[in-house]
Write an enzyme that holds these catalytic residues in place. Structure first.
Site, PDB file in Angstrom:
ATOM      1  CG  ASP A 130      54.518 -13.849-106.385  1.00 25.74           C
ATOM      2  OD1 ASP A 130      53.297 -13.571-106.345  1.00 25.74           O
ATOM      3  OD2 ASP A 130      55.018 -14.818-105.781  1.00 25.74           O
ATOM      4  CG  ASP A 138      62.671 -11.470-122.266  1.00 25.02           C
ATOM      5  OD1 ASP A 138      61.779 -10.729-122.744  1.00 25.02           O
ATOM      6  OD2 ASP A 138      63.556 -12.003-122.967  1.00 25.02           O
ATOM      7  CG  ASP A 196      51.479 -16.825-110.644  1.00 24.00           C
ATOM      8  OD1 ASP A 196      50.989 -16.357-109.606  1.00 24.00           O
ATOM      9  OD2 ASP A 196      52.207 -17.835-110.663  1.00 24.00           O
ATOM     10  CE  LYS A 227      60.578 -14.873-124.881  1.00 25.52           C
ATOM     11  NZ  LYS A 227      61.764 -14.074-124.488  1.00 25.52           N
ATOM     12  CE1 TYR A 253      49.182 -19.842-114.003  1.00 27.99           C
ATOM     13  CE2 TYR A 253      47.773 -20.429-112.154  1.00 27.99           C
ATOM     14  CZ  TYR A 253      48.936 -19.861-112.637  1.00 27.99           C
ATOM     15  OH  TYR A 253      49.831 -19.310-111.769  1.00 27.99           O
TER      16      TYR A 253
HETATM   17  C1  IPM Z   1      48.052 -16.417-107.139  1.00 26.34           C
HETATM   18  C2  IPM Z   1      48.518 -17.762-106.659  1.00 26.34           C
HETATM   19  C3  IPM Z   1      47.766 -18.849-107.393  1.00 26.34           C
HETATM   20  C4  IPM Z   1      48.105 -18.695-108.864  1.00 26.34           C
HETATM   21  C5  IPM Z   1      48.029 -20.279-106.924  1.00 26.34           C
HETATM   22  C6  IPM Z   1      47.775 -20.434-105.453  1.00 26.34           C
HETATM   23  C7  IPM Z   1      47.236 -21.271-107.721  1.00 26.34           C
HETATM   24  O1  IPM Z   1      49.887 -17.893-106.795  1.00 26.34           O
HETATM   25  O2  IPM Z   1      46.875 -16.077-106.940  1.00 26.34           O
HETATM   26  O3  IPM Z   1      48.850 -15.670-107.719  1.00 26.34           O
HETATM   27  O4  IPM Z   1      49.118 -19.213-109.331  1.00 26.34           O
HETATM   28  O5  IPM Z   1      47.333 -18.048-109.583  1.00 26.34           O
HETATM   29 MN    MN Z   2      50.878 -16.144-107.609  1.00 26.30          MN
END
Ligand code: IPM
Ligand code: MN
Length: 357
Positions: A250, A222, A246, A190, A142
């Site tokens: 999710d 993975d 990240d 990794k 990032y």
């Molecule tokens: C999160 C989001 C952010 C990230 C985006 C919006 C930049 O997906 O907070 O997980 O990738 O960190």
């Molecule tokens: Mn995210």
């Protein structure tokens, strides 16, 4: 206690969910006799539109002088669909993370019994899953430089960089959390491919002997992605670098039945930020349908992490549980045959619960 909060609603559903979380926060403060002041500030696409900068200096100043930041979400379709946009709402979030030194993003994942039917996994796999993802938030792909395009535009590059200090502080923090929980730490990397991951593993192995009570497990990313859906109850605390975190969080969030439920705390050098893990869902903006629970639960984390106010946090969690148990739910988690509640109706119900508690 005196509490001074910066409120950053952001874009899309941000303002709607933040309103509910703020109302809940105010109700808790009234109940427990805390003196709260708060101030709004711009970020994301809203800030680009108004002042041309997704994280304006005034917003940063306000965050710095506040005790905590309550954050909604950023992101807007106009930018998602325009890859050549020079300024992007997400840059505001990244700038905030960097400037506030928010190197640790803490995302607790727990299943709610009353939501298990919504999980894409079979109930017996997911029941009892209760773990904490700790994502490094100010390093890796990032923020690594160089990042960009070749002159002819046909090649693009990102750079993944980690220093020993960055790894040390996040892995140590993860061990401290593991000590407070079930004493198991999974370090995700990794290392079979990436140099940064090999540094992570080397540094982690140096820290490991300081925590003999913690069972340490090293896992490739993975494999971790697979294990999260195969055996989510096997995790207690998981720590990983920015990009892996990240993606894995999710994935982890949907295991519980809805992304609309997962809160997070970003902590580090300066003021901590509390925000839902979901995005700004621009398609739903202004419709009063988004689930406010992740943001309300982020407010609970704020009481707990920023102010050490456990009872206050617990009351919010209890109210959230109660709302779900009485089917006061938005459409994403409502049970079949029951009319869904709006964002504001769920928020108001929780506020009433807190007042009466
Ligand atoms: C999160 C989001 C952010 C990230 C985006 C919006 C930049 O997906 O907070 O997980 O990738 O960190
Ligand atoms: Mn995210």
């Amino acid at each position: 206690m005196k509490m001074n909060i910066a409120v950053l609603p952001g874009d899309g559903i941000g303002p709607e969910i933040i309103k509910e979380a703020l109302d809940v926060t105010l109700a808790v403060c009234a109940k427990f006799g805390h003196e709260i002041t708060y101030e709004y500030a711009l970020c994301g696409a809203t800030a680009i539109d108004k002042v041309g900068n997704p994280y304006p200096d005034e917003t940063h100043e306000l965050c710095l002088k506040s005790d905590a930041v309550l954050f909604g979400a950023v992101g807007d379709l106009r930018f998602d669909n325009n890859p050549s946009a020079k300024v992007r709402p997400e840059q505001g979030l990244l700038a905030m993370r960097k400037k506030l030194g928010l190197y640790a993003n803490i995302r607790p994942v727990a299943t709610f019994e009353s939501l298990i039917h919504k999980s894409p996994l079979r109930a017996e796999l997911v029941r009892g899953a209760d773990f904490m993802c700790i994502r490094e938030l100010t390093g890796g792909l990032y923020f690594g430089r160089p990042q960009g395009r070749s002159e002819d535009g046909n090649t693009a590059y990102d750079t993944c960089v980690y220093s020993r200090e960055e790894v040390e502080r996040i892995v140590t923090l993860a061990y401290e959390y593991a000590m407070k929980r079930r004493k198991k730490l999974t370090i995700v990397d990794k290392a079979n491919v990436l140099a940064t991951s090999r540094l992570w593993r080397e540094v982690a192995k140096e820290i490991e002997p300081n925590y003999p009570e913690v069972e340490t497990e090293y896992m490739f990313v993975d494999n971790a992605a697979m294990r999260l859906i195969q055996w989510p109850t096997s995790f207690d605390v998981m720590v990983t670098e920015n990009m892996f975190g990240d993606i894995l969080t999710d994935e982890a969030s949907v295991i519980t039945g809805s992304m609309g439920l997962l809160p997070s705390a970003s902590i580090g050098t300066y003021t901590s930020v509390f925000e839902p893990i979901h995005g700004s869902w621009p398609q739903a903006a202004g419709q009063n349908i988004a689930n406010p629970l992740a943001t309300i639960l982020s407010a609970a984390m704020m009481f707990d992490y920023a102010f050490g106010l456990k009872k206050e946090a617990e009351l919010i969690r209890e109210a959230v549980d109660a709302s779900m148990n009485t089917n006061v739910r938005t459409q994403d988690i409502q049970v079949e045959g029951v009319e869904p509640y709006s964002t504001s109706a769920v928020g108001s119900w929780i506020v009433e619960y807190i007042k009466k508690a």
